[in-house]
Write a protein that holds these residues in place. Structure first.
Motif, PDB file in Angstrom:
ATOM      1  N   LEU A 157      83.119  15.190 -74.489  1.00 37.50           N
ATOM      2  CA  LEU A 157      82.652  16.051 -75.567  1.00 37.50           C
ATOM      3  C   LEU A 157      83.077  15.481 -76.912  1.00 37.50           C
ATOM      4  O   LEU A 157      84.118  14.829 -77.014  1.00 37.50           O
ATOM      5  N   PRO A 158      82.265  15.716 -77.954  1.00 38.77           N
ATOM      6  CA  PRO A 158      82.681  15.236 -79.270  1.00 38.77           C
ATOM      7  C   PRO A 158      83.910  15.997 -79.753  1.00 38.77           C
ATOM      8  O   PRO A 158      84.193  17.103 -79.296  1.00 38.77           O
ATOM      9  N   SER A 159      84.626  15.382 -80.674  1.00 41.84           N
ATOM     10  CA  SER A 159      85.799  16.039 -81.237  1.00 41.84           C
ATOM     11  C   SER A 159      85.370  17.273 -82.025  1.00 41.84           C
ATOM     12  O   SER A 159      84.310  17.269 -82.656  1.00 41.84           O
ATOM     13  N   PRO A 160      86.181  18.307 -82.000  1.00 43.06           N
ATOM     14  CA  PRO A 160      85.825  19.490 -82.789  1.00 43.06           C
ATOM     15  C   PRO A 160      85.787  19.159 -84.279  1.00 43.06           C
ATOM     16  O   PRO A 160      86.549  18.343 -84.768  1.00 43.06           O
ATOM     17  N   VAL A 161      84.874  19.788 -84.967  1.00 44.00           N
ATOM     18  CA  VAL A 161      84.754  19.609 -86.407  1.00 44.00           C
ATOM     19  C   VAL A 161      85.498  20.772 -87.060  1.00 44.00           C
ATOM     20  O   VAL A 161      85.191  21.932 -86.807  1.00 44.00           O
TER      21      VAL A 161
END
Length: 99
Positions: free
Chosen positions: A35-39
């Motif tokens: 999963l992408p890193s949280p923004v």
């Protein structure tokens, strides 16, 4: 087992199936994209209420969990490329030299 097949799990997600004839078939977990890193959300103080800061134009919007998805990033890149292509067409970069 009535079928003659046996299974052995060598480590999590990896299974070795042995057929009645002795042939071993190995099954590994399917690869996945992490999963992408949280923004992080950006907040501003406004009249004793916390409100999200408006995003600059062309910035991918985070979902309700504050994350920017691959689909949102892909859409932003597509729109960016389309805008540049249209700009190039307007100024005639595809026409070649004027001689």
């Amino acid at each position: 087992d009535d079928t003659g097949w046996t299974v052995h799990q060598t480590h999590p997600g990896r299974f070795e199936w042995t057929s009645p004839t002795g042939r071993v078939h190995i099954r590994e977990p399917e690869p996945y994209r992490p999963l992408p890193s949280p923004v992080p959300r950006t907040w501003i103080r406004h009249h004793d209420d916390w409100q999200p800061r408006p995003l600059p134009p062309g910035t991918p919007r985070p979902n309700r969990h504050g994350l920017i998805t691959d689909a949102s990033r892909d859409t932003e890149q597509h729109l960016h490329r389309r805008a540049h292509r249209r700009r190039d067409e307007e100024i005639g970069l595809d026409d070649g030299p004027p001689f």
